[in-house]
Scaffold this motif. Structure first.
Motif: not given
Length: 213
Positions: A88-89, A112, A93-94
């Motif tokens: 995420r950092r 997510d 996108a998850l």
């Protein structure tokens, strides 16, 4: 390895048994095959039909090359949580991955990076955190809450209002009485019948479940 931009395709992290299960889910759901898979095992054969692009650390460079989405297909809860935050950092996108046979109530919420394998049932007003594994045939009843990076193993049944803490593992075929709380990082053993709260980091098993040494 240089990878061209692959809009709509994701990067898979983990080429082990869980990675194979996730790949089958994607194919059953009619999703595009992953753009590639990463694995830290230098002897890994990868996944069938999917390019093996190097170790997990290669994700940073692949994001710069244009890959937009990723999924952590690792069964180890703490490692999955760590890698999910890192992705995420990096700006990935998850997406949620859901098998077509999974049944999810309209009022349920799925975080997510979570995955719902075949025949999972998620009941009304249930809340599932990020990077959770809901494994084959498990049932998460109404108003239950599953913490981030937890794993509910195949065939487990969680009664209404059950709370499962972050990174906890509910083992194969376990049954949890409505309203019980499983603490963070706890482990519920295979086939256990949990009728009382389980402390964080505790290990329980048996019928009824008791602390394990």
């Amino acid at each position: 390895m240089t990878v061209p931009r692959q809009d709509g395709r994701l990067l898979l992290l983990g080429a082990g048994g869980h990675g194979r299960a996730v790949l089958e889910l994607m194919r059953h759901a009619g999703l595009p095959d992953p753009a590639g898979v990463l694995d830290d095992d230098p002897a890994s054969p990868g996944l069938p039909g999917v390019p093996l692009l190097g170790p997990l650390s290669a994700a940073a460079g692949l994001r710069q090359q244009g890959l937009l989405a990723a999924h952590v297909a690792l069964g180890h809860n703490a490692r999955r949580a760590e890698l999910g935050g890192w992705l995420r950092r990096l700006g990935f996108a998850l997406p949620v991955l859901r098998h077509p046979s999974a049944v999810v109530a309209g009022t349920a919420r799925i975080g997510d990076g979570s995955v719902l394998l075949p025949r999972v049932v998620v009941g009304a007003a249930a809340t599932v955190g990020v990077s959770v594994i809901l494994n084959t045939g498990c049932i998460v009843e109404h108003d239950a809450t599953i913490g981030d990076a937890a794993h509910v193993a195949p065939g487990a049944v969680l009664g209404g209002g059950v709370r499962v803490g972050a990174r906890a593992l509910v083992g194969l075929g376990a049954s949890l009485r409505p309203g019980v709380c499983i603490g963070a990082d706890a482990v519920v053993g295979v086939g256990a019948a949990v009728v009382a709260d389980v402390a964080p980091q505790a290990r329980v098993g048996g019928v009824p479940a008791v602390p394990l040494r």
